[in-house]
Design an enzyme around this catalytic site. Structure first.
Site, PDB file in Angstrom:
ATOM      1  CG  ASN A  52      -8.320 -21.681 -22.356  1.00  0.00           C
ATOM      2  OD1 ASN A  52      -7.668 -22.112 -23.293  1.00  0.00           O
ATOM      3  ND2 ASN A  52      -9.158 -20.669 -22.468  1.00  0.00           N
ATOM      4  CG  HIS A  53      -5.596 -18.638 -23.183  1.00  0.00           C
ATOM      5  ND1 HIS A  53      -5.109 -17.833 -24.187  1.00  0.00           N
ATOM      6  CD2 HIS A  53      -6.857 -18.957 -23.553  1.00  0.00           C
ATOM      7  CE1 HIS A  53      -6.037 -17.660 -25.112  1.00  0.00           C
ATOM      8  NE2 HIS A  53      -7.107 -18.344 -24.756  1.00  0.00           N
ATOM      9  CB  ALA A  54      -1.567 -23.923 -20.061  1.00  0.00           C
ATOM     10  CB  SER A  90      -1.796 -16.831 -23.182  1.00  0.00           C
ATOM     11  OG  SER A  90      -3.084 -16.321 -23.510  1.00  0.00           O
ATOM     12  N   GLY A  93      -5.529 -23.134 -25.110  1.00  0.00           N
ATOM     13  CA  GLY A  93      -5.299 -24.540 -24.789  1.00  0.00           C
ATOM     14  C   GLY A  93      -4.605 -24.749 -23.471  1.00  0.00           C
TER      15      GLY A  93
END
Length: 354
Positions: A52-54, A90, A93
């Protein structure tokens, strides 16, 4: 098929059981369930990368507290001396290549580097509330999204979930348009915390971070025409021209305000204290921005939950996945122990502080 993206990093906690060994086992089981359900949202699992928050960028900065901050807390970074910071902006996702305009939920995570070598972390999103009040309901939300691929019969599982869950309806209704910049959006630590001052007085508060440049959003036409990395490129250029400033504030609870439900915002007329100024000074060239792998997941103290921690640092050992914000809108419409303050009775996790 739309790129799937995660709206928010899971905040992992566990049942507060009498037996510490059983509590640890429950922590691990719930954390794994949250991880696994989010991992199924991404089109693929990328080893060593965030679930998440890639997509994000890491910046250096400083924080200087106001005198009012020390009136509320004895936390070291709230006593007035400038404190170095590490800040990460960020997109929600697990897809690194997602266009900035495609994801409405953004993160601003920060680590205050304390004088004694320790650090305290705060994780915020650009929403004042969360989509679900409990980890179990968040798992159910994810499952409903996963059961609603494009061209699913109407009403989809996601539509039915949102239609029957007022918290999800509030969250979707509050999704914002694409901002002009990460520097023109507001960010919120969605849980309540407790701050205790030198006199032993304790208050429940919620953190918020407001841009000194003011809130500014793009029109639908501007957002549609924006390049894939518009927000990240804009912030890089902006900080090269000078520091970007935010104000760290504490919203003070009054009796009766819920401190255990991140889906309910407190009234805007509540007292707000200016705690200090955050200056974002420049990007940290750790890795190519859109391949960043460092991560820190906040777990918070919630009602019926015990504080837990999930951390991954470069290189991260795990990765996560999820659905598209467009699909969410169409349906009707995330630590380490910290020294910020003790989170009251949350069902989702809360950081601790002194």
């Amino acid at each position: 098929m739309q790129t799937r993206s995660l709206l928010f990093a899971a905040l992992v906690a566990a049942l507060s059981l009498a037996d510490p060994a059983l509590a640890q086992e429950a922590d691990a089981a719930l954390g794994q369930r949250l991880f696994d359900v989010m991992a199924r949202n991404n089109p693929e699992v990328l080893p060593g990368r965030r679930v998440n928050h890639a997509k994000g960028a890491v910046y250096a900065g400083t924080f200087t507290a106001t005198p009012d901050a020390a009136m509320l807390s004895t936390a070291p970074h709230l006593q007035g001396q400038p404190v170095p910071m590490v800040i990460r902006f960020s997109l929600g996702g697990g897809v690194i290549a997602v266009p900035d305009k495609a994801v409405p939920v953004h993160g601003m995570a920060m680590s205050f580097q304390l004088p004694d070598g320790r650090s305290t972390d705060l994780m915020c999103i650009n929403m004042p509330v969360f989509v679900s009040p409990t980890p179990e309901e968040f798992i159910a939300f994810n499952k409903a999204a996963q059961a609603s691929p494009p061209n699913s019969p109407q009403p989809t599982a996601l539509q039915r979930f949102i239609g029957s869950h007022p918290a999800a309806q509030r969250f979707v209704a509050g999704l914002k348009p694409m901002p002009q910049s990460f520097a023109t959006d507001s960010y919120f630590a969605i849980h309540a915390y407790r701050l205790t001052n030198a006199a032993g007085e304790t208050r429940a508060i919620r953190w918020r971070i407001l841009p000194e440049a003011g809130y500014a959003a793009r029109s639908a036409e501007e957002a549609a025409a924006s390049p894939p990395n518009a927000l990240f490129d804009e912030l890089e250029a902006r900080t090269k021209a000078g520091p970007v400033a935010f104000r760290l504030e504490a919203q003070i609870a009054e009796p009766g305000d819920p401190t255990n439900d991140p889906t309910i915002a407190w009234p805007e007329e509540r007292r707000v204290v200016n705690l200090g100024r955050i200056l974002v000074t420049g990007e940290v060239p750790i890795r190519p921005r859109r391949r960043s792998r460092s991560a820190s997941c906040l777990a918070r103290n919630c009602r019926g939950w015990r504080a837990a921690t999930i951390r991954s640092s470069p290189p991260a050992t795990r990765s996560m996945r999820w659905p598209s914000p467009g699909a969410i809108r169409d349906a009707g419409l995330a630590r380490r122990t910290s020294r910020h303050g003790n989170a009251p009775d949350h069902r989702w996790p809360g950081a601790r502080a002194r």
